[in-house]
Design a protein around this motif. Structure first.
Motif, short mmCIF file in Angstrom:
data_model
loop_
_atom_site.label_atom_id
_atom_site.label_comp_id
_atom_site.label_asym_id
_atom_site.label_seq_id
_atom_site.Cartn_x
_atom_site.Cartn_y
_atom_site.Cartn_z
N HIS A 1 1.41 -6.09 -6.26
CA HIS A 1 0.89 -4.84 -6.82
C HIS A 1 1.23 -3.72 -5.85
O HIS A 1 1.08 -3.86 -4.64
CB HIS A 1 -0.62 -4.94 -7.00
N VAL A 2 1.65 -2.59 -6.39
CA VAL A 2 1.99 -1.42 -5.58
C VAL A 2 1.07 -0.28 -5.97
O VAL A 2 0.96 0.06 -7.16
CB VAL A 2 3.46 -0.99 -5.78
N GLY A 3 0.40 0.31 -5.00
CA GLY A 3 -0.50 1.42 -5.31
C GLY A 3 -1.39 1.76 -4.14
O GLY A 3 -1.10 1.44 -2.99
N GLY A 4 -2.51 2.40 -4.45
CA GLY A 4 -3.41 2.87 -3.41
C GLY A 4 -4.39 1.80 -2.96
O GLY A 4 -4.85 0.98 -3.76
N ILE A 5 -4.71 1.83 -1.67
CA ILE A 5 -5.75 0.96 -1.12
C ILE A 5 -6.80 1.83 -0.44
O ILE A 5 -6.65 3.05 -0.33
CB ILE A 5 -5.18 -0.05 -0.11
N TYR A 6 -7.85 1.19 0.02
CA TYR A 6 -8.93 1.86 0.73
C TYR A 6 -9.06 1.25 2.12
O TYR A 6 -9.22 0.03 2.26
CB TYR A 6 -10.24 1.69 -0.06
N SER A 7 -8.93 2.07 3.16
CA SER A 7 -9.13 1.63 4.54
C SER A 7 -10.55 2.00 4.95
O SER A 7 -10.87 3.17 5.16
CB SER A 7 -8.12 2.28 5.48
N SER A 8 -11.40 0.99 5.06
CA SER A 8 -12.79 1.20 5.42
C SER A 8 -12.95 1.16 6.93
O SER A 8 -12.24 0.42 7.61
CB SER A 8 -13.66 0.13 4.77
N ASP A 9 -13.89 1.92 7.46
CA ASP A 9 -14.15 1.86 8.90
C ASP A 9 -15.34 0.96 9.21
O ASP A 9 -15.80 0.90 10.35
CB ASP A 9 -14.34 3.25 9.51
N VAL A 10 -15.85 0.24 8.19
CA VAL A 10 -16.90 -0.75 8.42
C VAL A 10 -16.57 -2.02 7.65
O VAL A 10 -16.00 -1.96 6.56
CB VAL A 10 -18.30 -0.23 8.01
N PHE A 11 -16.93 -3.16 8.21
CA PHE A 11 -16.73 -4.43 7.51
C PHE A 11 -17.93 -4.75 6.63
O PHE A 11 -17.78 -5.10 5.47
CB PHE A 11 -16.50 -5.55 8.52
N TYR A 12 -19.12 -4.61 7.19
CA TYR A 12 -20.34 -4.89 6.42
C TYR A 12 -20.80 -3.60 5.75
O TYR A 12 -21.67 -2.90 6.22
CB TYR A 12 -21.42 -5.48 7.34
N ASP A 13 -20.13 -3.31 4.63
CA ASP A 13 -20.35 -2.05 3.91
C ASP A 13 -21.62 -2.14 3.07
O ASP A 13 -21.81 -3.09 2.32
CB ASP A 13 -19.14 -1.80 3.01
N GLU A 14 -22.48 -1.14 3.20
CA GLU A 14 -23.70 -1.09 2.40
C GLU A 14 -23.68 0.12 1.46
O GLU A 14 -24.70 0.74 1.20
CB GLU A 14 -24.93 -1.06 3.32
N ARG A 15 -22.47 0.40 0.94
CA ARG A 15 -22.30 1.51 0.01
C ARG A 15 -21.69 0.99 -1.29
O ARG A 15 -20.52 1.26 -1.59
CB ARG A 15 -21.39 2.57 0.63
N PRO A 16 -22.45 0.26 -2.10
CA PRO A 16 -21.88 -0.23 -3.36
C PRO A 16 -21.44 0.90 -4.27
O PRO A 16 -20.50 0.74 -5.06
CB PRO A 16 -23.04 -1.04 -3.97
N ASP A 17 -22.09 2.06 -4.16
CA ASP A 17 -21.68 3.19 -4.98
C ASP A 17 -20.27 3.65 -4.64
O ASP A 17 -19.49 4.05 -5.51
CB ASP A 17 -22.66 4.35 -4.80
N ALA B 1 0.83 -1.21 0.00
CA ALA B 1 0.00 0.00 0.00
C ALA B 1 0.86 1.26 0.00
O ALA B 1 1.45 1.62 1.01
CB ALA B 1 -0.92 0.00 1.21
N MET B 2 0.92 1.91 -1.15
CA MET B 2 1.64 3.17 -1.26
C MET B 2 0.90 4.28 -0.51
O MET B 2 1.49 5.10 0.18
CB MET B 2 1.82 3.54 -2.74
N THR B 3 -0.42 4.30 -0.69
CA THR B 3 -1.28 5.28 -0.02
C THR B 3 -2.54 4.56 0.47
O THR B 3 -2.82 3.44 0.06
CB THR B 3 -1.71 6.41 -0.97
N SER B 4 -3.28 5.25 1.34
CA SER B 4 -4.54 4.66 1.81
C SER B 4 -5.62 5.73 1.88
O SER B 4 -5.52 6.69 2.63
CB SER B 4 -4.36 4.02 3.19
N THR B 5 -6.64 5.53 1.07
CA THR B 5 -7.81 6.40 1.06
C THR B 5 -8.78 5.97 2.15
O THR B 5 -8.89 4.78 2.44
CB THR B 5 -8.51 6.30 -0.31
N THR B 6 -9.48 6.92 2.76
CA THR B 6 -10.42 6.56 3.81
C THR B 6 -11.49 7.63 3.97
O THR B 6 -11.27 8.80 3.61
CB THR B 6 -9.70 6.33 5.15
N LEU B 7 -12.62 7.24 4.51
CA LEU B 7 -13.66 8.20 4.87
C LEU B 7 -13.41 8.80 6.24
O LEU B 7 -13.72 9.95 6.50
CB LEU B 7 -15.03 7.51 4.88
N SER B 8 -12.86 7.97 7.15
CA SER B 8 -12.72 8.43 8.53
C SER B 8 -11.68 7.58 9.24
O SER B 8 -11.52 6.40 8.95
CB SER B 8 -14.06 8.31 9.26
#
Length: 235
Positions: free
Chosen positions: A149-165, A106-113
């Protein structure tokens, strides 16, 4: 000794590997380290210290999610002097080019919170890995022939995500995989001037639905642990 870590001073190494699962910490320590000693079992969150190629290493479970990881990383840095922190864990693949059992750096990590959101206030801080660790890990993976693979990942603050969008936008913007801890690890490392990296094994795939059975996970995670150790102590 802290509230959440029962190790005595000197029992924690400056280099710490952080699996979420305490039993994965036990497996990794017993498999890859010599002279292993159990140094923490507070709340069942196992931690072990040993040596790898003569280098002192601690492998400490960090739990699930950024709030749990934040507790352990804060105490490891503040009270035990940890300087290099490498998350070793699983993630879900989010690109067709990423396969189950591949490794993501993970080069970077995107997150909501994250737990650090209150400090950052309105700023969208961009947490990233330590370049020297990332480079060393990429070289170690290439030498092993591990699909990486080297690049960006997403760190979610929920496991059961209900945001398919939201997942659709992550895929659209090239995010390689999703997990739940790396963003806060990178922020804490930046704050305390430490080195951090997340080395992740793809255990399931959001697009294809493929997943590793539990019986295969430990053996498939071996490459990830070796890459993390080689990144921390390049030869």
């Amino acid at each position: 000794m802290t509230i959440h870590i029962g190790a005595e001073k000197g029992e924690i190494a400056e280099t710490v590997l952080l699996p979420g699962d305490p039993y994965r910490a036990k497996w990794a320590a017993e498999t890859f380290l010599d002279d292993v000693k159990l140094v923490n079992e507070v709340r069942g969150m196992l931690g072990f210290t040993g040596t790898w190629n003569g280098n002192k290493v601690t492998i400490q479970g960090s739990g699930m999610g950024m709030p749990s990881l934040s507790i352990y990383v804060n105490e490891l840095i503040r009270d035990y002097g940890a300087k290099t922190l490498i998350r070793i864990g699983s993630c879900g693949g989010m690109q067709n080019s990423v396969n189950v059992r591949d490794v993501i750096l993970a080069m970077t990590s995107t997150t909501l919170s994250t737990p650090s959101r209150g400090i950052m206030k309105e700023m969208n801080f961009a947490p990233c890995a330590d370049w020297n660790l990332l480079q060393a890990a990429a070289q170690a993976a290439q030498a092993k022939g591990t699909p990486t693979h080297v690049g960006g990942i997403y760190s979610s603050d929920v496991f059961y995500d209900e945001r398919p969008d939201l997942n659709e936008q992550m895929v659209r913007h090239g995010i390689l995989g999703v997990e739940m801890e790396a963003a806060e690890l990178y922020i804490l490392a930046a704050r305390h001037k430490c080195r951090a990296l997340a080395v992740l094994t793809v255990s399931d795939h959001l697009l294809t639905g493929e997943a590793l059975p539990s019986s295969d996970r430990e053996s498939s995670f071996g490459d990830m642990v070796e890459i993390a150790l080689q990144a921390a102590f390049p030869t």
